[in-house]
Design a protein around this motif. Structure first.
Motif, PDB file in Angstrom:
ATOM      1  N   SER A   2       0.846  -1.193   0.000  1.00  0.00           N
ATOM      2  CA  SER A   2       0.000   0.000   0.000  1.00  0.00           C
ATOM      3  C   SER A   2       0.877   1.236   0.000  1.00  0.00           C
ATOM      4  N   CYS A   3       0.391   2.287  -0.640  1.00  0.00           N
ATOM      5  CA  CYS A   3       1.127   3.546  -0.694  1.00  0.00           C
ATOM      6  C   CYS A   3       0.893   4.350   0.566  1.00  0.00           C
ATOM      7  N   GLU A   9       4.432   0.593   1.850  1.00  0.00           N
ATOM      8  CA  GLU A   9       4.457  -0.448   2.884  1.00  0.00           C
ATOM      9  C   GLU A   9       4.215  -1.796   2.219  1.00  0.00           C
ATOM     10  N   ILE A  10       5.152  -2.715   2.417  1.00  0.00           N
ATOM     11  CA  ILE A  10       5.097  -4.018   1.754  1.00  0.00           C
ATOM     12  C   ILE A  10       5.033  -5.108   2.818  1.00  0.00           C
ATOM     13  N   ALA A  32       0.173   0.761  -6.658  1.00  0.00           N
ATOM     14  CA  ALA A  32       0.416   2.079  -7.246  1.00  0.00           C
ATOM     15  C   ALA A  32      -0.806   2.625  -7.976  1.00  0.00           C
ATOM     16  N   GLY A  33      -1.827   1.796  -8.139  1.00  0.00           N
ATOM     17  CA  GLY A  33      -3.029   2.232  -8.835  1.00  0.00           C
ATOM     18  C   GLY A  33      -2.875   2.273 -10.342  1.00  0.00           C
ATOM     19  N   ILE A  34      -1.894   1.550 -10.853  1.00  0.00           N
ATOM     20  CA  ILE A  34      -1.662   1.502 -12.302  1.00  0.00           C
ATOM     21  C   ILE A  34      -2.449   0.321 -12.867  1.00  0.00           C
ATOM     22  N   LYS A  35      -3.373   0.608 -13.758  1.00  0.00           N
ATOM     23  CA  LYS A  35      -4.252  -0.421 -14.301  1.00  0.00           C
ATOM     24  C   LYS A  35      -3.663  -0.978 -15.602  1.00  0.00           C
ATOM     25  N   ASN A  74       6.302   6.713  -6.399  1.00  0.00           N
ATOM     26  CA  ASN A  74       7.631   6.127  -6.189  1.00  0.00           C
ATOM     27  C   ASN A  74       7.627   4.599  -6.236  1.00  0.00           C
ATOM     28  N   ILE A  75       6.667   4.034  -6.946  1.00  0.00           N
ATOM     29  CA  ILE A  75       6.670   2.613  -7.313  1.00  0.00           C
ATOM     30  C   ILE A  75       6.953   2.556  -8.812  1.00  0.00           C
TER      31      ILE A  75
END
Length: 395
Positions: free
Chosen positions: A135-136, A142-143, A170-173, A288-289
């Motif tokens: 989660s960002c 946080e991993i 990261a919310g990248i689809k 930053n991911i």
């Protein structure tokens, strides 16, 4: 336990291992999250010369060179039975003032060598675990690991493949698609020399691609003096039949598919099969991911583009992080967007052109390859683009 980390790389495949080593070389403190395992990957990777330069920089090439075979000619052959067939086209490394376009290496051997270098690296902490959630946060990512530990990363590198946990965080689809194809992968011995030629036969079901391999001290079957790998793209329903076929009958089929160009053939082991799909993303970094390798792009094995594109991801990311710019995610997106889009769309169009029987498309392919054969500057330009190094001073 919660730990603060400067850079966390998630994923222990070829791209993840390379990213960890490259960032370590750049002076970053790296935490590599990847279960330790013995690779059973039967595939090989054709590494082009810009990639070899990176391996040399990291001290990897000396070990890899011993288990590689040079690629001096890239040959395209229309192996279809269609009415209009394209002429054969040869791309010679010597035309580009190179001894070889690159080298072909078994994936499992390369993973083993990279693992050894990771174990010796002073700035890489290896965590034998898998990332299960991410989660960002306000100042990082946080991993959560499957061993119960939690890492807080200032910079997170997603090298965790096409089903990336970090990419989702990261919310990248991703945009994904399936091809009506499966790649059957095998290695074989043959009686006639390959002379550094990689032959890509274009068939109605996709590419049928031979790539040279080193002997690696193997005891060869009688009459066989050379080795190659093969990526045989077929309709999915035929893949299980090929994987289970007796090796002698499979050897005959491979020899016929190669048009006996490499003499008698003896397949070494049972093949492995990989369904083909594609994936792209509209962004390559956020919060930053940073996506590298198949976390950010997937396409069929055509033209030796896959891993070499992933290496450029790692190189560009290292450069972006070294500059300590205000928004590294935006800088990485700008740097990678055009290259990734060009490769993904180019391979997709070429692959789909092989599958269609639409006459105008076949005529266009034939005309295009004929033009490449006739115009040397165009052929050299395409070699430059194929190497993916036009902006880096190559050729």
């Amino acid at each position: 336990m919660t730990a603060q980390c400067e850079v966390v790389v998630v994923g222990g495949g070829l791209t993840g291992l390379l990213a960890a080593l490259k960032l370590d070389h750049a002076g970053k403190q790296v935490t590599l999250v990847a279960p330790e395992q013995v690779s059973t990957d039967g595939r090989t990777t054709a590494m082009l010369m810009p990639t070899i330069d990176v391996l040399e920089e990291l001290g990897l090439w000396e070990g890899i060179e011993e288990i590689s075979a040079p690629l001096r000619t890239m040959r395209l052959i229309d192996g279809s039975k269609r009415l209009i067939r394209a002429p054969m086209a040869d791309f010679q490394a010597s035309e580009a003032s190179l001894d070889a376009f690159g080298f072909n290496v078994p994936n499992a051997d390369m993973v083993t060598l990279m693992e050894e270098h990771v174990a010796k690296a002073k700035n890489i902490q290896r965590i034998d675990a898998k990332a299960t959630a991410a989660s960002c946060q306000n100042k990082g990512t946080e991993i959560t690991l499957d061993n119960g530990d939690v890492l807080h990363a200032e910079i997170a590198i997603a090298a965790d493949g096409r089903h990336s946990t970090l990419r989702d965080a990261a919310g990248i689809k991703p945009k994904t698609w399936q091809y009506p194809q499966t790649a059957v992968v095998l290695t074989f011995a043959h009686s006639l020399p390959h002379n550094g030629i990689s032959a890509e036969f274009h068939t109605e079901t996709g590419p049928f691609t031979q790539v040279p391999l080193p002997l690696q001290g193997r005891k060869m079957p009688k009459g066989m003096k050379y080795r190659s790998s093969l990526v045989w793209v077929v309709k999915p329903k035929y893949a299980p039949e090929l994987v289970d076929k007796p090796l002698d009958k499979l050897s005959t089929m491979v020899e016929e598919g190669l048009q006996s160009s490499f003499g008698k053939v003896a397949v070494e082991d049972q093949p492995q099969a990989y369904p083909l799909s594609g994936m792209s993303t509209d962004k390559h970094a956020a919060h930053n991911i940073f996506l590298v390798g198949e976390a950010g792009h997937v396409f069929p094995p055509i033209g030796a583009q896959g891993f070499n594109l992933s290496v450029r991801d790692v190189v560009d990311l290292t450069e972006v992080l070294a500059k300590n710019c205000g928004n590294a995610s935006d800088a990485y997106n700008r740097k990678r967007k055009a290259d990734i889009r060009l490769r993904t769309q180019g391979v997709d169009v070429l692959n789909r052109s092989l599958l269609t029987g639409f006459l105008p498309v076949q005529m266009a392919r034939t005309a295009g390859i004929s033009l490449i054969n006739a115009v040397a500057p165009l052929r050299k330009f395409l070699m430059q683009q194929g190497l993916g190094a036009g902006s880096r001073g190559w050729l």
